[in-house]
Design a protein around this motif. Sequence first.
Motif, PDB file in Angstrom:
ATOM      1  N   ASN A  57      50.741  75.343 -22.651  1.00 13.57           N
ATOM      2  CA  ASN A  57      50.238  76.357 -21.728  1.00 13.57           C
ATOM      3  C   ASN A  57      51.175  77.560 -21.649  1.00 13.57           C
ATOM      4  O   ASN A  57      50.707  78.687 -21.422  1.00 13.57           O
ATOM      5  N   ASP A  84      47.167  75.218 -14.967  1.00 15.16           N
ATOM      6  CA  ASP A  84      47.550  73.981 -15.655  1.00 15.16           C
ATOM      7  C   ASP A  84      49.071  73.855 -15.740  1.00 15.16           C
ATOM      8  O   ASP A  84      49.621  72.753 -15.566  1.00 15.16           O
ATOM      9  N   SER A 119      47.098  74.015  -7.480  1.00 17.70           N
ATOM     10  CA  SER A 119      46.816  74.325  -8.882  1.00 17.70           C
ATOM     11  C   SER A 119      45.651  73.492  -9.405  1.00 17.70           C
ATOM     12  O   SER A 119      44.847  73.972 -10.218  1.00 17.70           O
ATOM     13  N   TYR A 120      45.529  72.248  -8.945  1.00 28.39           N
ATOM     14  CA  TYR A 120      44.392  71.415  -9.342  1.00 28.39           C
ATOM     15  C   TYR A 120      43.076  72.038  -8.868  1.00 28.39           C
ATOM     16  O   TYR A 120      42.103  72.130  -9.633  1.00 28.39           O
ATOM     17  N   GLY A 123      42.289  75.259 -10.795  1.00 31.72           N
ATOM     18  CA  GLY A 123      41.773  74.945 -12.122  1.00 31.72           C
ATOM     19  C   GLY A 123      40.297  74.588 -12.091  1.00 31.72           C
ATOM     20  O   GLY A 123      39.516  75.055 -12.938  1.00 31.72           O
ATOM     21  N   TYR A 238      37.361  68.075 -18.436  1.00 34.10           N
ATOM     22  CA  TYR A 238      37.627  67.973 -17.004  1.00 34.10           C
ATOM     23  C   TYR A 238      36.795  66.869 -16.360  1.00 34.10           C
ATOM     24  O   TYR A 238      37.299  66.096 -15.535  1.00 34.10           O
ATOM     25  N   GLY A 242      39.898  65.114 -15.563  1.00 37.06           N
ATOM     26  CA  GLY A 242      40.378  65.784 -14.360  1.00 37.06           C
ATOM     27  C   GLY A 242      39.665  65.367 -13.094  1.00 37.06           C
ATOM     28  O   GLY A 242      40.270  65.307 -12.016  1.00 37.06           O
ATOM     29  N   CYS A 270      46.817  64.860 -16.127  1.00 36.67           N
ATOM     30  CA  CYS A 270      47.801  65.495 -17.007  1.00 36.67           C
ATOM     31  C   CYS A 270      47.219  65.713 -18.399  1.00 36.67           C
ATOM     32  O   CYS A 270      47.473  66.740 -19.039  1.00 36.67           O
ATOM     33  N   ASN A 272      44.103  66.252 -19.065  1.00 36.64           N
ATOM     34  CA  ASN A 272      43.175  67.374 -18.942  1.00 36.64           C
ATOM     35  C   ASN A 272      43.901  68.710 -19.008  1.00 36.64           C
ATOM     36  O   ASN A 272      43.488  69.630 -19.730  1.00 36.64           O
ATOM     37  N   SER A 273      44.998  68.857 -18.279  1.00 42.84           N
ATOM     38  CA  SER A 273      45.743  70.118 -18.263  1.00 42.84           C
ATOM     39  C   SER A 273      46.491  70.359 -19.564  1.00 42.84           C
ATOM     40  O   SER A 273      46.723  71.504 -19.945  1.00 42.84           O
ATOM     41  N   CYS A 274      46.881  69.284 -20.235  1.00 40.34           N
ATOM     42  CA  CYS A 274      47.641  69.411 -21.472  1.00 40.34           C
ATOM     43  C   CYS A 274      46.754  69.755 -22.660  1.00 40.34           C
ATOM     44  O   CYS A 274      47.177  70.479 -23.573  1.00 40.34           O
ATOM     45  N   ASN A 276      43.926  71.527 -22.975  1.00 37.89           N
ATOM     46  CA  ASN A 276      43.222  72.804 -23.086  1.00 37.89           C
ATOM     47  C   ASN A 276      43.803  73.725 -24.161  1.00 37.89           C
ATOM     48  O   ASN A 276      43.045  74.288 -24.967  1.00 37.89           O
TER      49      ASN A 276
END
Length: 326
Positions: A57, A84, A119-120, A123, A238, A242, A270, A272-274, A276
């Motif tokens: 990110n 993220d 942040s969640y 997102g 997600y 997520g 994690c 999900n955020s990683c 993208n």
Amino acid sequence: MAESPTAEQLESVHDTTVQTSANSSLDPPTEAAGESVPLHWTEILSLVIALVGLVGNSIVLWLLGFRTGRSPFSVYILNLAAADALFLGSYFVLYMWGMVGDLNLLVLKLLLFCILHMSYCVGLSLLTVISTERCLSVLFPLWYRCHRPKHTSAAVCAFLWALQGLFWGVLGALYFLKEDTFKDLYFVLYLVQFSWFVLLTCVLGVSCLTLVLRVQCSSQCRRPPRLYFLVLLTVLLYLLCGLPLGVIEAVWFFSSSSLMSYELSSLLACVNSCANPFIYFFLGSQWCRRGREPLRVVLQRALGEEQVGGSGEGNTSHPNTLHELS
């Protein structure tokens, strides 16, 4: 209307989410109910994934923030990468702090906790806006191109950050006010956040289904643009990875029961955020070409404003350029 929780239940909420032990800075709700948490491997794997996601990110933030022009869509991706990165960074710090340090500084711990959840939520909000705008551009292409305000992306992102920042800031500030007067206000704030979560999830599902149908229809004429696949993959990721974190937290708050391990849901969040940034670079790569392309070019290709054609859409910018300023 749900029954208002007792003062003991509300105190348990904050004790298990904010005033956590040094052994685990984000103890799951199941531990508060007396259950043991044997999944220690999930914490280690989550930390590794969080580090990888921070690097990915950060690269997206650097490329979109300083190395490329910005289109309305790339502004959303820039803010999604920031959300993220904040989620993964706060998660990593909280867990590492709990493993090697002493979680006695309540103010900093509460700040990290609020940043994690803020942040969640940001997102999720950004994903909903992205998929909704793609649907509008597909269903009403002429209106979208001619009547969409120029700075919509920046304004929407600023509003979402301010909204969630205000909510979690107020919730964190009220934590230090121990008067019983604010117990009902805690419940109202959580109920509002839960309603927002349900609304966004429903809109996200409907818009994703609309895009799936559009891609299916477009594939019969010509290959759909990468942008459609990018949105679909990020939304699908997600929903699979997520969404469980928000669901189990909501279920536990209202019923004090757990659907799955908190560590496992955090691990999925994690992932999900990683993932993208890897989706962006995978879709933007052209495997038939020899040699390595700059990441900037790959990212620009993935985020290019391609159009399927027909239905009055006409031609827009070349897929390898992002020249529209938002």
